[in-house]
Design a protein around this motif. Structure first.
Motif, PDB file in Angstrom:
ATOM      1  N   LEU A  92       0.808  -1.221   0.000  1.00 42.51           N
ATOM      2  CA  LEU A  92       0.000   0.000   0.000  1.00 42.51           C
ATOM      3  C   LEU A  92       0.841   1.271   0.000  1.00 42.51           C
ATOM      4  O   LEU A  92       0.450   2.276  -0.595  1.00 42.51           O
ATOM      5  CB  LEU A  92      -0.947   0.008   1.207  1.00 42.51           C
ATOM      6  CG  LEU A  92      -2.233  -0.801   1.036  1.00 42.51           C
ATOM      7  CD1 LEU A  92      -2.952  -0.945   2.367  1.00 42.51           C
ATOM      8  CD2 LEU A  92      -3.145  -0.160  -0.010  1.00 42.51           C
ATOM      9  N   VAL A  93       2.002   1.222   0.641  1.00 38.91           N
ATOM     10  CA  VAL A  93       2.854   2.410   0.674  1.00 38.91           C
ATOM     11  C   VAL A  93       3.327   2.752  -0.743  1.00 38.91           C
ATOM     12  O   VAL A  93       3.190   3.887  -1.208  1.00 38.91           O
ATOM     13  CB  VAL A  93       4.058   2.212   1.620  1.00 38.91           C
ATOM     14  CG1 VAL A  93       5.024   3.378   1.512  1.00 38.91           C
ATOM     15  CG2 VAL A  93       3.581   2.040   3.054  1.00 38.91           C
ATOM     16  N   ALA A  96       0.213   3.816  -3.009  1.00 34.20           N
ATOM     17  CA  ALA A  96      -0.285   5.173  -2.744  1.00 34.20           C
ATOM     18  C   ALA A  96       0.702   6.225  -3.234  1.00 34.20           C
ATOM     19  O   ALA A  96       0.322   7.240  -3.831  1.00 34.20           O
ATOM     20  CB  ALA A  96      -0.571   5.355  -1.258  1.00 34.20           C
ATOM     21  N   LYS A  99       0.775   6.289  -7.187  1.00 41.58           N
ATOM     22  CA  LYS A  99      -0.434   6.911  -7.729  1.00 41.58           C
ATOM     23  C   LYS A  99      -0.356   8.429  -7.598  1.00 41.58           C
ATOM     24  O   LYS A  99      -0.662   9.162  -8.538  1.00 41.58           O
ATOM     25  CB  LYS A  99      -1.666   6.398  -6.974  1.00 41.58           C
ATOM     26  CG  LYS A  99      -2.002   4.947  -7.272  1.00 41.58           C
ATOM     27  CD  LYS A  99      -3.436   4.580  -6.905  1.00 41.58           C
ATOM     28  CE  LYS A  99      -3.785   4.771  -5.470  1.00 41.58           C
ATOM     29  NZ  LYS A  99      -5.120   4.261  -5.130  1.00 41.58           N
ATOM     30  N   TRP A 326      -6.779   5.788 -10.865  1.00 42.56           N
ATOM     31  CA  TRP A 326      -6.365   6.339  -9.561  1.00 42.56           C
ATOM     32  C   TRP A 326      -6.918   5.517  -8.404  1.00 42.56           C
ATOM     33  O   TRP A 326      -6.573   5.750  -7.253  1.00 42.56           O
ATOM     34  CB  TRP A 326      -6.810   7.794  -9.419  1.00 42.56           C
ATOM     35  CG  TRP A 326      -6.292   8.705 -10.481  1.00 42.56           C
ATOM     36  CD1 TRP A 326      -7.007   9.686 -11.120  1.00 42.56           C
ATOM     37  CD2 TRP A 326      -4.963   8.788 -11.020  1.00 42.56           C
ATOM     38  NE1 TRP A 326      -6.202  10.354 -12.025  1.00 42.56           N
ATOM     39  CE2 TRP A 326      -4.960   9.818 -11.985  1.00 42.56           C
ATOM     40  CE3 TRP A 326      -3.778   8.081 -10.790  1.00 42.56           C
ATOM     41  CZ2 TRP A 326      -3.806  10.154 -12.715  1.00 42.56           C
ATOM     42  CZ3 TRP A 326      -2.628   8.412 -11.522  1.00 42.56           C
ATOM     43  CH2 TRP A 326      -2.659   9.442 -12.466  1.00 42.56           C
ATOM     44  N   ASP A 327      -7.791   4.564  -8.717  1.00 44.19           N
ATOM     45  CA  ASP A 327      -8.313   3.704  -7.652  1.00 44.19           C
ATOM     46  C   ASP A 327      -7.528   2.396  -7.546  1.00 44.19           C
ATOM     47  O   ASP A 327      -7.951   1.480  -6.841  1.00 44.19           O
ATOM     48  CB  ASP A 327      -9.804   3.411  -7.875  1.00 44.19           C
ATOM     49  CG  ASP A 327     -10.044   2.644  -9.178  1.00 44.19           C
ATOM     50  OD1 ASP A 327      -9.113   2.584 -10.024  1.00 44.19           O
ATOM     51  OD2 ASP A 327     -11.153   2.114  -9.347  1.00 44.19           O
ATOM     52  N   LEU A 328      -6.399   2.315  -8.210  1.00 44.82           N
ATOM     53  CA  LEU A 328      -5.577   1.093  -8.106  1.00 44.82           C
ATOM     54  C   LEU A 328      -5.352   0.749  -6.632  1.00 44.82           C
ATOM     55  O   LEU A 328      -4.970   1.602  -5.837  1.00 44.82           O
ATOM     56  CB  LEU A 328      -4.227   1.300  -8.794  1.00 44.82           C
ATOM     57  CG  LEU A 328      -3.266   0.093  -8.764  1.00 44.82           C
ATOM     58  CD1 LEU A 328      -3.767  -1.020  -9.681  1.00 44.82           C
ATOM     59  CD2 LEU A 328      -1.853   0.508  -9.164  1.00 44.82           C
ATOM     60  N   ASN A 329      -5.587  -0.505  -6.303  1.00 46.41           N
ATOM     61  CA  ASN A 329      -5.421  -0.939  -4.919  1.00 46.41           C
ATOM     62  C   ASN A 329      -4.330  -2.006  -4.842  1.00 46.41           C
ATOM     63  O   ASN A 329      -4.000  -2.624  -5.850  1.00 46.41           O
ATOM     64  CB  ASN A 329      -6.746  -1.508  -4.406  1.00 46.41           C
ATOM     65  CG  ASN A 329      -6.802  -1.562  -2.888  1.00 46.41           C
ATOM     66  OD1 ASN A 329      -5.906  -1.067  -2.185  1.00 46.41           O
ATOM     67  ND2 ASN A 329      -7.863  -2.148  -2.366  1.00 46.41           N
TER      68      ASN A 329
ATOM     69  N   THR B  34     -11.917   0.943   0.957  1.00 46.44           N
ATOM     70  CA  THR B  34     -10.582   1.234   1.484  1.00 46.44           C
ATOM     71  C   THR B  34     -10.133   2.622   1.027  1.00 46.44           C
ATOM     72  O   THR B  34     -10.445   3.064  -0.077  1.00 46.44           O
ATOM     73  CB  THR B  34      -9.540   0.208   1.003  1.00 46.44           C
ATOM     74  OG1 THR B  34      -9.321   0.433  -0.383  1.00 46.44           O
ATOM     75  CG2 THR B  34     -10.006  -1.210   1.216  1.00 46.44           C
ATOM     76  N   SER B  36      -7.355   3.368   0.139  1.00 46.14           N
ATOM     77  CA  SER B  36      -6.478   3.199  -1.021  1.00 46.14           C
ATOM     78  C   SER B  36      -7.251   3.400  -2.328  1.00 46.14           C
ATOM     79  O   SER B  36      -6.724   3.945  -3.287  1.00 46.14           O
ATOM     80  CB  SER B  36      -5.854   1.805  -0.969  1.00 46.14           C
ATOM     81  OG  SER B  36      -5.174   1.518  -2.161  1.00 46.14           O
ATOM     82  N   GLN B  37      -8.510   2.962  -2.339  1.00 46.22           N
ATOM     83  CA  GLN B  37      -9.288   3.088  -3.576  1.00 46.22           C
ATOM     84  C   GLN B  37      -9.994   4.429  -3.710  1.00 46.22           C
ATOM     85  O   GLN B  37     -10.357   4.832  -4.798  1.00 46.22           O
ATOM     86  CB  GLN B  37     -10.318   1.960  -3.644  1.00 46.22           C
ATOM     87  CG  GLN B  37      -9.700   0.632  -3.970  1.00 46.22           C
ATOM     88  CD  GLN B  37     -10.727  -0.492  -3.921  1.00 46.22           C
ATOM     89  OE1 GLN B  37     -11.213  -0.857  -2.848  1.00 46.22           O
ATOM     90  NE2 GLN B  37     -11.073  -1.017  -5.062  1.00 46.22           N
ATOM     91  N   LEU B  40      -7.264   9.041  -3.695  1.00 46.16           N
ATOM     92  CA  LEU B  40      -6.751   9.785  -4.844  1.00 46.16           C
ATOM     93  C   LEU B  40      -7.857  10.142  -5.848  1.00 46.16           C
ATOM     94  O   LEU B  40      -7.862  11.267  -6.366  1.00 46.16           O
ATOM     95  CB  LEU B  40      -5.590   9.048  -5.523  1.00 46.16           C
ATOM     96  CG  LEU B  40      -4.781   9.930  -6.474  1.00 46.16           C
ATOM     97  CD1 LEU B  40      -4.155  11.116  -5.754  1.00 46.16           C
ATOM     98  CD2 LEU B  40      -3.706   9.138  -7.184  1.00 46.16           C
ATOM     99  N   PRO B  41      -8.824   9.241  -6.120  1.00 42.34           N
ATOM    100  CA  PRO B  41      -9.951   9.676  -6.967  1.00 42.34           C
ATOM    101  C   PRO B  41     -10.684  10.899  -6.393  1.00 42.34           C
ATOM    102  O   PRO B  41     -11.113  11.782  -7.145  1.00 42.34           O
ATOM    103  CB  PRO B  41     -10.859   8.438  -6.984  1.00 42.34           C
ATOM    104  CG  PRO B  41      -9.927   7.280  -6.815  1.00 42.34           C
ATOM    105  CD  PRO B  41      -8.865   7.791  -5.869  1.00 42.34           C
ATOM    106  N   ILE B  74      -1.430   5.317   4.064  1.00 39.61           N
ATOM    107  CA  ILE B  74      -2.013   5.652   2.762  1.00 39.61           C
ATOM    108  C   ILE B  74      -2.060   7.175   2.607  1.00 39.61           C
ATOM    109  O   ILE B  74      -1.685   7.720   1.567  1.00 39.61           O
ATOM    110  CB  ILE B  74      -3.415   5.026   2.617  1.00 39.61           C
ATOM    111  CG1 ILE B  74      -3.309   3.499   2.544  1.00 39.61           C
ATOM    112  CG2 ILE B  74      -4.128   5.583   1.382  1.00 39.61           C
ATOM    113  CD1 ILE B  74      -4.646   2.782   2.651  1.00 39.61           C
TER     114      ILE B  74
END
Lengths: 340, 252
Positions: A92-93, A96, A99, A326-329, B34, B36-37, B40-41, B74
């Motif tokens: 995740l680091v 994030a 992105k 931008w929603d890449l997880n 999450t 994470s998803q 950023l959007p 995040i």
């Protein structure tokens, strides 16, 4: 044609890494910040500690990768990142950060599969290597025998049913008091031992000739140690680990060569942390030479987790316009060949 | 001064844009997706709608914790990634302080932001309004049980306003201790990025900004592995935790 330069980030386990790669084939920089000293205190990677270290290290590592390539972000065409498989907190680091960097600089974002990255390490080492070929990916978390059909098409032929090969190395190293990380320590110790001193069982799985199982070998080693202890015998550690390593290497080599023969392939590639093992490299090379098959293994710096390999794999996604949103997880159990 | 603020320490994911203290935009989600998803959007949508480019920003502010370890990272990584390309300065805003800043004008009480810290503890701090509209810290951020928090607030002897997702959990203990307590209405009771941005305004004025390299979460807690290791090395029972965790933190 203009060079395509990709800034790549990798943080799936305990290495914080960034690299700049040109056209998928040339690592202009390859910065790896290893946390191994911290995790050694705990006998293995502690996910929360790894995640904390990643967030501390990531910006200086990215800056070092750009500086090492004598570039700024203006020179970068895309940002790539490992989004699985791996430790979710660690992934995740990087995800994030990548992105946000891509968004802030208006560059496309590319999500890369960690194992596809390991395979691509060979594209950096061998400029002429092209699919199709067979690939054996062996590391602390993965053991996969893969048919690489094309840069973005992978067929999994075999995989481990239990422990990854590197995991077995770590567990055995701990049991014999060699400590962490097990792979390099066993490799070194085994050089002083007789690989045929003890015959450890090699698992065959009914109906799945290419799958691996390493927990049986690991248990056999532990049983051997216990029995010796009960009888009051001293164990020749070098012989023991050399024999253990031999059993693992023999399995890896025989499965790989079986695939090469069955599909009539002329190229075999190894990748991943365990591909740094000197006995595996030597045995695989010998087997390939005997079969008239070209053998490829990356230099040690590209065997360990690194971002250059991610930048190489990302280039072929870039060429296909396969970009992430931008929603890449982070996907901790991402399947090989799966696309976001 | 243009500030982009990020808040992802708790269940709410939130981003805000402020210009010289005015909240130009704020986007908050409180669902189970999450961070994470969503984060950023949300930032992308907010900046697109307001015509804000990352290079126009003066400060990237991030809620630095305490809170969910993963949520904090995040937020921090997102902020660091936005700040890095243009060498923007960052404000590392204490989460509880940001929560207090979000409601400071409305409060004539001691503001006590409380975040669920699990293991029967909360993260808490206490702030009262100073003369010039700033907040004065009366209880430093800490990991604390409800009963210990009640005791600390009794010694401060002020009417209390609770905010944050831990408010309901500590309320019975505070009432039982005879404290004069109110809880913020739901519309003000969650962590939000506008508070982070307003806190960052003050920090910028006080010269408390840092580089994107230096930005990192403040967890107030060691990882479980580190805690166990320290306990094993220090079995005498001395508080081996982070100094900010109260000795009673070992009860859990």
């Amino acid at each position: 044609m203009k060079d395509i330069r990709i800034l790549a980030i990798e943080s799936s386990c305990d290495e914080t890494a960034a690299a700049v790669v040109a056209n998928g084939r040339e690592a202009l920089s390859n910065i790896i910040n290893s946390q191994i000293d911290v995790h050694t205190l705990y006998g293995g990677v502690v996910p929360e500690i790894a995640s904390r270290a990643h967030i501390q290290n990531i910006n200086p590592v990215i800056r070092a990768a750009l500086d090492g390539a004598h570039m700024t972000l203006d020179d970068i065409d895309a940002v790539a990142v490992t989004y699985g498989p791996g430790l979710v907190g660690s992934l995740l680091v990087g995800v994030a950060e990548a992105k946000a960097l891509a968004w802030a600089t208006g560059r496309p974002l590319i999500g890369v599969h960690h194992i596809e990255g390991h395979i691509a390490a060979n594209y950096l080492a061998y400029k002429d290597l092209k699919p199709p070929f067979a690939a054996l990916v062996v590391s602390g978390g993965h053991t996969h025998l893969v048919m690489v059909q094309d840069y973005d098409r992978f067929e999994i032929i075999g995989r481990t049913r239990d422990d990854a090969a590197g995991e077995a190395f770590d567990k055995v190293a701990r049991a014999v008091g060699l400590g962490y990380p097990g792979g390099p320590k066993i490799d070194k110790e085994a050089k002083n031992g007789n690989p045929h001193a003890i015959e450890f069982p090699i698992a065959h799985i009914d109906g799945a000739p290419y799958d691996f199982s390493f927990s049986g070998i690991k248990s056999a080693v532990l049983n051997y140690l216990n029995e010796a202890k009960m009888k009051g015998e001293t164990v020749n550690r070098a012989d023991l680990v050399a024999s253990f390593q031999q059993a693992i290497v023999t399995t890896l080599v025989s499965h790989s060569m079986q695939l090469v023969r069955e599909r009539n392939l002329d190229k075999l590639v190894i990748a991943g942390g365990v591909s740094a093992n000197s006995a595996l490299r030597a045995a695989m090379k010998e087997a390939c030479t005997a079969e008239g098959v070209a053998f490829y293994c990356p230099p040690l710096i590209l065997c360990t987790d690194n971002a250059a390999m991610i930048g190489s794999a990302a280039y072929y996604e870039y060429c296909k316009g396969n970009f992430a949103g931008w929603d890449l997880n982070a996907v901790p159990n991402l399947k090989l060949g799966q696309r976001a | 001064m243009k500030i982009l603020a990020i808040e992802s320490a708790t269940e709410s994911a939130s981003c805000a844009l402020t210009q010289d203290g005015k909240v130009v935009a704020e986007f908050t989600l409180q669902n189970k997706q999450t961070h994470s998803q969503t984060l950023l959007p949300m930032i992308d949508a907010m900046c697109t709608m307001t015509g804000t480019r990352p290079e126009d920003l003066d400060v990237v502010a991030v809620s630095r914790g305490p809170g969910s370890f993963t949520g904090l990272r995040i937020g921090a990584a997102t902020g660091k990634g936005i700040a890095l390309p243009f060498d923007k300065k960052m404000a590392s805003v204490p989460t509880l302080y940001g929560m207090a800043c979000a409601i400071r004008e409305a409060a004539d009480r001691l503001i006590v932001p409380v975040i669920d810290a699990r293991r029967q503890h909360v993260y808490a701090a206490g702030y009262s309004a100073g003369k010039d509209g700033t907040l004065v810290e009366e209880l430093g951020e800490c990991v604390i049980s409800a009963s210990t928090l009640a005791g600390k607030l009794q010694t401060l002897d002020k009417p209390v306003l609770l905010t944050g997702d831990g408010a309901k959990a500590v309320l019975p203990a505070l009432l039982e201790a005879g404290l004069d307590v109110r809880v913020c209405p739901p519309s003000l009771c969650y962590a939000r990025a506008a508070g982070v941005a307003l806190a960052a305004e003050g920090m910028a004025a006080r010269g408390e900004l840092i580089s994107s390299d230096a930005m990192a979460p403040e967890y107030l807690r060691l990882s479980q592995a580190e805690r166990k290791r320290r306990e094993a090395q220090n079995p005498a029972g001395h508080p081996a935790e982070n100094p900010k965790e109260s000795p009673t933190g070992k009860e859990a």
